[in-house]
Design an enzyme around this catalytic site. Structure first.
Site, PDB file in Angstrom:
ATOM      1  CG  ASP A 156      -1.801   1.204   1.324  1.00 15.72           C
ATOM      2  OD1 ASP A 156      -2.937   1.115   0.851  1.00 15.72           O
ATOM      3  OD2 ASP A 156      -1.362   2.254   1.856  1.00 15.72           O
ATOM      4  CE1 TYR A 186       0.551   7.724   2.794  1.00 14.00           C
ATOM      5  CE2 TYR A 186       1.010   5.486   2.065  1.00 14.00           C
ATOM      6  CZ  TYR A 186       0.223   6.386   2.763  1.00 14.00           C
ATOM      7  OH  TYR A 186      -0.892   5.931   3.423  1.00 14.00           O
ATOM      8  CE  LYS A 228      -3.870   4.598   0.868  1.00 13.62           C
ATOM      9  NZ  LYS A 228      -2.415   4.423   0.958  1.00 13.62           N
ATOM     10  CG  HIS A 264      -4.775   9.541   0.790  1.00 12.35           C
ATOM     11  ND1 HIS A 264      -3.424   9.550   0.552  1.00 12.35           N
ATOM     12  CD2 HIS A 264      -4.918   8.985   2.018  1.00 12.35           C
ATOM     13  CE1 HIS A 264      -2.780   9.030   1.587  1.00 12.35           C
ATOM     14  NE2 HIS A 264      -3.660   8.681   2.492  1.00 12.35           N
ATOM     15  CB  SER A 312       7.547  -2.551  10.630  1.00 13.67           C
ATOM     16  OG  SER A 312       8.792  -2.596  11.312  1.00 13.67           O
ATOM     17  NE  ARG A 366       8.583  -3.889  15.807  1.00 15.32           N
ATOM     18  CZ  ARG A 366       9.246  -2.806  16.215  1.00 15.32           C
ATOM     19  NH1 ARG A 366       9.061  -1.654  15.608  1.00 15.32           N
ATOM     20  NH2 ARG A 366      10.086  -2.878  17.220  1.00 15.32           N
ATOM     21  CG  ASN A 380       4.037  -6.859  12.003  1.00 18.28           C
ATOM     22  OD1 ASN A 380       3.865  -7.223  13.162  1.00 18.28           O
ATOM     23  ND2 ASN A 380       4.398  -5.624  11.688  1.00 18.28           N
TER      24      ASN A 380
END
Length: 261
Positions: free
Chosen positions: A48, A53, A78, A109, A231, A236, A240
């Site tokens: 995503d 971003y 988005k 968004h 992350s 991690r 996840n």
């Protein structure tokens, strides 16, 4: 792990979306590229991103460099609010940055603040879908009334609504409203508003020999809610993704739901 090994949810147009995705907000530059590569190596098959971003180029390069077939990676981007009125230009720029011929999901968004509202923007997303630039279209940060406005104006319901979601934010009515409309609920920031030291989560995690964070992610999946943990730490990222070897009982689900009370 292939995409077929993971649970997915059906979107309109014979599109299947993996319930587990990898969020990339604030993951930019080399760190962003490395995080997406680590995620794909760990088994994620859904990434995503968003125009705002500023990392579409790194995300696209990581997808290409992963060696995975394009059809095995579900990519979302988005449209930011300031690009309203320049929708086609924006999706074309996203595709150039990503190095892809299409994305799998394109979202509004945030609801536009202008007097015209969301409907003209939504029509542009539908046109982009019909022209093959994206396989599915949806929204982010919309309330139920906003979803209904788009459906009533166009006869086309958003495939997805991406909203902030976690056990402490659980709202059974809002969840049901999405199901009733055939809109897939996608949750972001699953840990930001979660107390991972909550005794309920700690006890359930111990019963399954997993971490409270893994319980939170599994809770989303068992509700058929898409979740996109983020992350940049490889350990991690792997943890996840390691949520497919257990599931939660109805009693455990109910106890976690109650954290939103």
């Amino acid at each position: 792990m292939t995409s077929l090994d993971q649970p997915t949810v059906a979107l309109a147009g014979d599109v299947r979306m993996p319930l587990l995705g990898f969020g990339t907000w604030q993951a930019t530059g080399q760190a962003g590229y490395d995080a997406v590569r680590a995620a794909l190596d760990a088994g994620y098959r859904h990434v995503d991103t968003a125009t705002m971003y500023g990392n579409e180029q790194e995300v696209g390069r990581a997808v290409r460099d992963s060696g995975l077939a394009r059809e095995d990676v579900f990519v979302t981007t988005k449209l930011p609010p300031e690009r309203v009125g320049r929708e086609r230009e924006t999706i074309e720029a996203s595709l150039r940055a990503l190095g892809l011929s299409h994305v799998d999901l394109w979202l509004i968004h945030w609801p536009p603040s202008g007097a015209d509202g969301s409907v003209p923007v939504w029509r542009e997303l539908l046109a982009a879908r019909d022209d093959g630039l994206t396989r599915a279209v949806g929204v982010s940060n919309y309330d139920t009334a906003g979803l209904d406005e788009l459906t009533e104006a166009t006869g086309q319901t958003p495939a997805v609504n991406q909203i902030r979601w976690s056990p402490s934010l659980y709202d059974a009515r809002r969840h049901a409203e999405h199901r009733e409309r055939g809109v897939v609920l996608e949750g972001y920031s699953p840990f930001k508003s979660t107390d991972l030291a909550d005794p309920v989560l700690v006890r359930i995690a111990a019963a399954h020999d997993v971490s409270p964070a893994q319980v939170v992610l599994r809770w989303h999946l068992d509700h058929e809610i898409v979740v996109i943990p983020k992350s940049v730490t490889p350990e991690r990222i792997r943890a996840n993704a390691d949520i497919f070897s257990f599931s939660l009982s109805a009693q455990e689900m109910g106890e976690i739901d109650a954290l939103g009370g």
